[in-house]
Design a protein around this motif. Structure first.
Motif, PDB file in Angstrom:
ATOM      1  N   PRO A 179      32.336 -58.806  55.069  1.00 27.72           N
ATOM      2  CA  PRO A 179      30.888 -58.808  54.891  1.00 27.72           C
ATOM      3  C   PRO A 179      30.114 -57.603  55.518  1.00 27.72           C
ATOM      4  O   PRO A 179      29.356 -56.906  55.076  1.00 27.72           O
ATOM      5  N   ASN A 180      30.705 -57.003  56.593  1.00 30.92           N
ATOM      6  CA  ASN A 180      30.266 -55.878  57.203  1.00 30.92           C
ATOM      7  C   ASN A 180      30.351 -54.643  56.414  1.00 30.92           C
ATOM      8  O   ASN A 180      29.415 -53.981  56.361  1.00 30.92           O
ATOM      9  N   THR A 181      31.525 -54.419  55.795  1.00 27.10           N
ATOM     10  CA  THR A 181      31.753 -53.392  54.783  1.00 27.10           C
ATOM     11  C   THR A 181      30.841 -53.610  53.629  1.00 27.10           C
ATOM     12  O   THR A 181      30.181 -52.442  53.084  1.00 27.10           O
ATOM     13  N   ALA A 182      30.662 -54.951  53.103  1.00 30.03           N
ATOM     14  CA  ALA A 182      29.825 -55.196  52.112  1.00 30.03           C
ATOM     15  C   ALA A 182      28.448 -54.659  52.485  1.00 30.03           C
ATOM     16  O   ALA A 182      27.423 -54.100  51.632  1.00 30.03           O
ATOM     17  N   LEU A 183      27.863 -55.191  53.621  1.00 25.83           N
ATOM     18  CA  LEU A 183      26.621 -54.908  53.867  1.00 25.83           C
ATOM     19  C   LEU A 183      26.317 -53.138  53.924  1.00 25.83           C
ATOM     20  O   LEU A 183      25.354 -52.590  53.588  1.00 25.83           O
ATOM     21  N   LEU A 184      27.435 -52.519  54.568  1.00 23.79           N
ATOM     22  CA  LEU A 184      27.391 -51.039  54.501  1.00 23.79           C
ATOM     23  C   LEU A 184      27.013 -50.474  53.054  1.00 23.79           C
ATOM     24  O   LEU A 184      26.584 -49.478  52.799  1.00 23.79           O
ATOM     25  N   ALA A 185      28.168 -50.789  52.137  1.00 23.16           N
ATOM     26  CA  ALA A 185      28.153 -50.387  50.936  1.00 23.16           C
ATOM     27  C   ALA A 185      26.921 -50.674  50.106  1.00 23.16           C
ATOM     28  O   ALA A 185      26.437 -49.769  49.475  1.00 23.16           O
ATOM     29  N   LEU A 186      26.169 -51.837  50.277  1.00 26.77           N
ATOM     30  CA  LEU A 186      25.077 -52.170  49.541  1.00 26.77           C
ATOM     31  C   LEU A 186      23.775 -51.339  50.157  1.00 26.77           C
ATOM     32  O   LEU A 186      23.059 -50.781  49.228  1.00 26.77           O
ATOM     33  N   LEU A 187      23.819 -51.134  51.472  1.00 27.52           N
ATOM     34  CA  LEU A 187      22.814 -50.279  52.136  1.00 27.52           C
ATOM     35  C   LEU A 187      22.941 -48.938  51.498  1.00 27.52           C
ATOM     36  O   LEU A 187      21.994 -48.339  50.968  1.00 27.52           O
ATOM     37  N   ALA A 188      24.220 -48.559  51.513  1.00 26.91           N
ATOM     38  CA  ALA A 188      24.397 -46.978  50.977  1.00 26.91           C
ATOM     39  C   ALA A 188      23.798 -46.856  49.697  1.00 26.91           C
ATOM     40  O   ALA A 188      23.299 -45.928  49.288  1.00 26.91           O
TER      41      ALA A 188
END
Lengths: 344, 296, 307
Positions: free
Chosen positions: C96-105
Motif C-alpha cells: 500500500p505504501n508504494t501504491a500510494l507513492l505511485a498514485l500520487l506521482a
C-alpha cells in the motif's frame, strides 16, 4: 505590380462585388528561404456567381482560399500586401479572431480530403450541430434537429440513424456531403470549395458537383471552386481564373476561356487533356517543370516553359489586360496574346 | 492543402545552410562525449588513481584542497582519500565501456532478431513478439536487478544483464522497419533479379534500417549508462574495487553532512553525459525520421 | 470491441504466466542452495537434507514448477527466510505504501504535465516552448537516485524542512513523490506537446477553424480529445518505469515500500521474498497496462466500433 481589377473592365456592373481580392501577396517562411506563394492576386466574386480557380499544385489556389479565411499556418505564412474586401471590410488587415467570426456565417469552406477533415472522435451529428450551438447559441435538441435537416438536404440516406455515426463509418462521397452540409449550415453568402472532388471517384465527383450546383440554386450563395481539373468545374462555374506561380494569368467567362484561351499556359492546359473531339490525336504536355516559388524567373513566371517566349517576356512581368478581339470581361497576363493565340 | 511547401520541397536544391544548422545539435553532444571519453581514458592515469589505495590523511577534503604532492584536488577527495576527479573519470570509463558493449551486444542481437522476424514472419515472428511482450512486462531495472542478484556482480555480468534487458527495443524497431521496407519496389526488384534471401536481408533491407538503429542506439546509450549507475548505486552493479559513478554517489550518501561533494559532483557528470546522448538522439531522430518516437 | 477485449485479456494472462515462469527460472539459477542458507553453517548434512525435502527441493524441477504455479495462483510464495512469515504477508504490509507513492506521482505528473504540454504546443518554437522543451530534456537526463540524494541533502540535511527517512507522516511523501514524478513529468510534457502539435496539423482542425470556432474551442475539445488517446497508452507504459523508479527512490529515502523490500531481500539473499516482489510488481504492471488498453479501446470510437 500593376494589376488591373477585372471588374473595372467588366461589361455589366451588377453592383459592388461580394468579395474583392486586390493585389494579394502572401509569403511563406521556410527553412530554405522565403517563398512567394501569392504574387499580387486580384479577382472579384459577385453575389450568386460561381468562380472557378484553376491551376496546378503550387500555383497558389489553395493559399488564396486560406488567406481569405485566415487559415494560413500562423508560424509560416503571412499576408504581406494587398487587401481582401468583404462588405467594405479589409479582411487582410483585421486580426485573425475577427475574421474567424465571419467564417461559416458569411464565408464557408469545404476541404479536399473529407476523411481527415472530419474529427474522427466525434459523431457527425455533434459536428453538424456545432455551428448552431456554438455560433448561434442554440440548445442541443434544436441544434441536432437542424443537423438532421441538413443531412437530409445533402442526400444522406437513413439520416435519423446515421446522424449518431462516426466519420469512419461513411463512404468518401458521403463524407464530402457531410462536409458540405457543415459548410452551408449557417447559410453563408460565399462558399469556397477547395478541390472538393479530388479525393473521390469519378462517378461520385459528378454527384458532388451536382449537389453544389443545386445548393447554390436554392440559396443564391456565391461559390469559389478551386480545382486542377478543368473538366469537373465546367458545368457549374460561370467564370474562371487560371493561376500560375502565385499570379492570375487569365480570367474570363468559362466558355470563352476554354474555347479561346488568351494565355499560352491555358492553351497548354487545354491541349494536354484528352477530349472526345481530338480522339486519336497525340496529347501535348506542357514542357518543363513547375516553378520554384523560392526563386521565380524574372519577367513572366511562365517564360521557361512558354513556346512563344521572347525577350520582353523574360524582362517584364505582364499585367492582366484585355487583349484586342477578346470579350470585354476576358483578360490575360501575356505580352503576346494577340500575336500567338488566335481568337477565331 | 499546403501545396506550396510541397512545391518548395520538390524544387529545393541541396542547401549547405540547412545542413549546417542541424549539425550543431549533433556535433555538440559528440564533442562533449568525446571530451569525457578522453578524460576517462587519461585522467585516472595522470592522477595515479587506485581504487584500493587509501590515504587517510587526505580523507574527505573539500574541493580545491592542495595535496602534499602539490596537485590540487579539483573536486575534493572521497572517504578513502582518493581524488574525486580521478575517481569520477574512472567511473566514467566504466559507464562508457558498459554503454558501448551493451549497445553492441543488445543492438547486434536485437537487430538481427528483428531482421529475421520481420523478413520471415510466421511462427518465428509471433514467438519473438510474445517473448518481447513478456519481457516488456518487467520494468527494465527490475529485470536487471533480478538477473544481477542471481548472476552476481561484475562488469561483465552487468553488460550481459543490461543487454538482456534492452535487446527488445532494437528488435521491435528493426522489425517494424523491415515490415515497411519488405514490400517496397526496390526489394521486389532485387528478388526478381534472383537475389537470395540472405542477400536481400543483409545487402538490400539492412541499409534501410541503419538510420532507425542509430537513433535508437543513441537514445538507449543514455538509458544504459543510467541503468548501470542505478544498479551500482543499489549495490548490485559494479563490484567493490571497480569504480562507478553510481557506487561513488551511494557511498557519498553516508557523508552528506560532512562531504556533500562526493555525492553531488559525480551526479552532475552523469547528468551531462546522459544529457549529451539525449540531445544527440533527438537530433538524429529529427534528422532521419520524426515518426520514430520511442514510447519509453 | 469485444474481440479486442478478449484478445487483450488473453494476452495479459499469457504474459502473467510468462512472468511467473521467467522469475521461477531465474531464481532457480541462483548458485547457492536455499536450504543451506536457511539451515545455516552449523547444520549437519542430514538436517540440510531434511530441510531440502521439506522445502520440496529434491523433487524434479517440473514438479517444483507446477507446485510453484499452483501455489502462486493461491498467493503462496513461501516463507521469508529472514522473517519467518509468509512472503506475501511482508509484501502486503508494504505494498500500500508504494501504491500510494505511485498514485500520487501519477497524479502530480498528469496535473503538471498536461497543461504545460498544451501551453508549449500552443507556442511552438517560441520562447516559452523552448524553455519547457529544454527543461524537460534536462529532467529526463537526471539520474533518479542522484536527484533524490541532492534533494535529501538540500531539504533534509541543510534546510531541515522535511524528514529524511521512513514514513512519519504526509511530509515524508513529498520528496519521494517529487523525485518519482520528475521523469514522468518530463516525458508526459513532451508527449502532450508533440501529440498536440501533430494533431494541430490534421485536417479537421482547419475545419473547426473554418467553422469560425474560437481558438479555445478548437483546442479543447477538438484537438485534445484526439491528442489524449495515444497519451493514455503511453501513461500505461510509463507506469512500469515508475514502478522501477520506485525501487531506487524508496532506497534513497528509506521509504517502507515494496521497492525497499526488494532491495533488502537481495542483500539478505531472501529469495522467496525476492521472487514474490518481482512477480507482484510485474503483475501490477501487466494489470495496469491491460486497464489502460481497455480504456483506450473505449475512448477511441474507431476501435470501439470495430470487431
Amino acid at each position: 505590380m500593376n494589376q488591373i481589377r477585372v471588374s473595372e473592365k467588366g461589361s455589366v456592373a451588377m453592383g459592388a462585388p461580394l468579395l474583392s481580392v486586390q493585389n494579394l501577396q502572401v509569403e511563406f517562411r521556410t527553412a530554405a528561404g522565403v517563398a512567394r506563394a501569392l504574387d499580387g492576386v486580384s479577382f472579384d466574386v459577385r453575389a450568386g456567381e460561381t468562380l472557378a480557380v484553376l491551376g496546378e499544385s503550387g500555383s497558389g489556389k489553395s493559399v488564396t482560399a486560406q488567406a481569405i479565411m485566415a487559415l494560413l499556418p500562423r508560424a509560416i505564412g503571412s499576408i504581406v500586401g494587398g487587401s481582401i474586401l468583404y462588405h467594405g471590410i479589409d479582411l487582410a488587415q483585421r486580426p485573425i479572431h475577427e475574421v474567424r467570426k465571419l467564417c461559416a456565417t458569411d464565408i464557408a469552406m469545404v476541404f479536399q480530403d473529407p476523411l481527415s477533415s472530419l474529427n474522427p472522435v466525434f459523431r457527425i451529428g455533434y459536428q453538424l450541430a456545432e455551428p448552431f450551438r456554438r455560433r448561434l447559441g442554440m440548445g442541443k435538441k434544436q441544434a441536432w434537429a437542424k443537423a438532421l435537416e441538413l443531412l437530409k438536404r445533402v442526400g444522406i440516406p437513413d439520416a435519423e440513424t446515421r446522424i449518431s455515426d462516426f466519420p469512419h463509418q461513411f463512404s468518401g462521397g458521403q463524407r464530402q456531403r457531410i462536409m458540405i452540409a457543415m459548410a452551408i449550415a449557417l447559410e453563408p453568402k460565399l462558399l469556397i470549395a477547395d478541390e472538393p472532388t479530388t479525393a473521390l471517384d469519378a462517378t461520385v465527383q459528378k454527384q458532388i458537383m451536382t449537389l453544389l450546383a443545386d445548393l447554390q440554386a436554392e440559396t443564391g450563395m456565391a461559390m469559389i471552386l478551386i480545382s486542377h481539373d478543368l473538366g469537373v468545374v465546367a458545368q457549374v462555374a460561370e467564370r474562371v481564373a487560371i493561376m500560375y506561380a502565385g499570379r492570375i494569368v487569365e480570367s474570363g467567362p468559362i466558355r470563352d476561356t476554354y474555347d479561346y484561351p488568351a494565355h499560352p499556359y491555358t492553351r497548354g492546359l487545354l491541349d494536354s487533356i484528352p477530349n472526345a473531339a481530338g480522339m486519336g490525336r497525340q496529347l501535348t504536355p506542357i514542357t518543363g517543370s513547375p516553378p520554384n516559388l523560392l526563386s521565380l524567373p524574372k519577367g513572366c513566371a511562365f517564360n521557361p516553359r512558354c513556346p512563344s517566349v521572347n525577350d520582353l517576356c523574360r524582362a517584364q512581368v505582364p499585367s492582366l489586360r484585355q487583349p484586342e478581339g477578346w470579350a470585354a470581361s476576358h483578360s490575360a497576363a501575356c505580352h503576346r496574346t494577340g500575336e500567338v493565340l488566335a481568337h477565331a | 492543402m499546403s501545396s506550396v511547401p510541397t512545391a518548395i520541397e520538390a524544387a529545393k536544391p541541396s542547401l549547405p545552410r540547412a545542413r549546417m544548422r542541424l549539425s550543431w545539435r549533433i556535433l555538440g553532444p559528440l564533442l562533449v562525449i568525446g571530451v569525457l571519453a578522453l578524460g576517462a581514458t587519461f585522467v585516472p592515469m595522470l592522477y595515479g588513481y587506485d581504487p584500493l589505495h587509501t590515504d587517510l590523511l587526505m580523507r574527505l577534503k573539500p574541493p580545491g584542497t592542495i595535496a602534499p604532492n602539490g596537485m590540487m584536488a579539483v573536486f575534493g577527495t572521497d572517504e578513502v582519500g582518493s581524488d574525486l576527479f580521478a575517481e569520477m573519470m574512472a567511473g566514467t570509463r566504466v559507464s562508457l565501456i558498459v554503454g558501448v558493449c551493451t549497445l553492441v551486444l543488445a543492438g547486434g542481437i536485437g537487430s538481427l532478431l528483428g531482421l529475421l522476424a520481420g523478413y520471415y514472419g510466421d511462427w518465428f515472428d509471433t514467438a519473438l513478439m510474445r517473448i518481447a511482450d513478456i519481457q516488456l512486462a518487467f520494468p527494465s531495472i527490475l529485470l536487471a536487478i533480478l538477473l544481477v542478484s542471481v548472476l552476481g556482480q561484475g562488469i561483465l555480468n552487468v553488460i550481459i544483464v543490461l543487454s538482456i534487458a534492452n535487446w527488445v527495443i532494437f528488435a521491435r524497431v528493426v522489425r517494424s522497419q523491415v515490415l515497411t521496407l519488405k514490400n517496397r519496389e526496390y526489394v521486389q526488384a532485387a528478388r526478381t533479379l534472383g537475389a537470395g534471401d540472405l542477400h536481400i536481408i543483409f545487402r538490400t533491407i539492412l541499409p534501410g534500417c541503419i538510420a532507425p538503429m542509430l537513433v535508437i542506439a543513441s537514445v538507449e546509450f543514455g538509458y544504459v549508462v543510467l541503468a548501470e549507475a542505478s544498479l551500482s548505486f543499489l549495490g548490485v552493479g559494479a563490484p567493490f574495487g571497480t569504480p562507478s559513478l553510481g557506487s561513488t554517489i551511494a557511498t557519498g550518501t553516508q557523508y552528506l553532512a560532512t562531504a556533500w561533494w562526493i555525492s553531488t559532483i559525480p551526479g552532475l557528470l552523469l547528468l551531462v553525459l546522459v544529457l549529451a546522448t539525449g540531445v544527440l538522439g533527438d537530433a538524429l531522430r529529427d534528422h532521419f525520421d520524426p515518426s520514430l518516437r520511442s514510447a519509453r | 470491441m469485444l474481440g479486442y477485449i478478449v484478445r487483450r485479456l488473453l494476452l495479459a494472462l499469457f504474459v502473467l504466466w510468462g512472468v511467473a515462469t521467467v522469475v521461477f527460472v531465474i531464481v532457480r539459477m541462483v548458485p547457492a542452495d536455499p536450504a543451506l542458507l536457511i539451515a545455516g553453517q552449523t547444520a549437519t548434512a542430514e538436517q540440510v537434507a531434511q530441510l531440502r525435502a521439506q522445502m520440496g527441493l529434491d523433487q524434479p524441477w517440473i514438479v517444483q514448477y507446477l507446485e510453484y504455479l499452483q501455489k502462486a495462483l493461491a498467493g503462496d510464495f513461501g516463507y521469508s527466510y529472514t522473517h519467518s512469515v509468509p512472503a506475501l504477508q511482508l509484501i502486503g504490509q508494504v505494498l500500500p505504501n508504494t501504491a500510494l507513492l505511485a498514485l500520487l506521482a501519477c497524479a502530480v505528473a498528469i496535473v503538471v504535465s498536461i497543461p504545460l504540454g498544451v501551453w508549449a504546443a500552443l507556442r511552438v518554437n517560441r520562447l516559452g516552448d523552448r524553455v519547457i522543451t529544454t527543461v524537460s530534456l534536462i529532467i529526463q537526463a537526471l539520474p533518479g537516485f542522484w536527484i533524490g540524494v541532492v534533494m535529501l541533502l538540500v531539504f533534509s540535511r541543510m534546510l531541515k524542512w522535511l524528514p529524511s527517512a521512513g514514513l512519519v507522516g504526509p511530509q515524508s511523501l513529498i520528496l519521494p513523490t517529487l523525485v518519482l514524478a520528475l521523469p514522468f513529468i518530463a516525458i508526459l510534457t513532451r508527449l502532450t506537446r508533440s501529440g498536440l502539435i501533430e494533431v494541430n496539423s490534421e485536417g479537421y482542425i482547419n475545419t473547426a477553424r473554418a467553422k469560425g470556432l474560437r481558438e479555445v474551442t478548437v483546442v479543447f475539445p477538438h484537438a485534445m480529445r484526439n491528442a489524449l488517446i495515444p497519451i493514455v497508452t503511453v501513461v500505461g507504459l510509463q507506469f512500469g518505469t515508475l514502478l522501477g523508479g520506485a525501487v531506487v527512490t524508496e532506497t534513497v529515502f528509506s521509504y517502507p515500500g515494496i521497492g525497499k523490500l526488494l532491495v533488502s531481500s537481495i542483500q539478505l539473499r531472501d529469495y522467496n521474498v525476492l521472487q514474490a516482489c518481482v512477480v507482484v510488481i510485474a503483475a501490477a504492471f501487466v494489470i495496469v497496462n491491460l486497464l489502460v488498453d481497455l480504456l483506450y479501446a473505449f475512448i477511441d470510437p474507431r476501435v470501439r466500433l470495430s470487431k
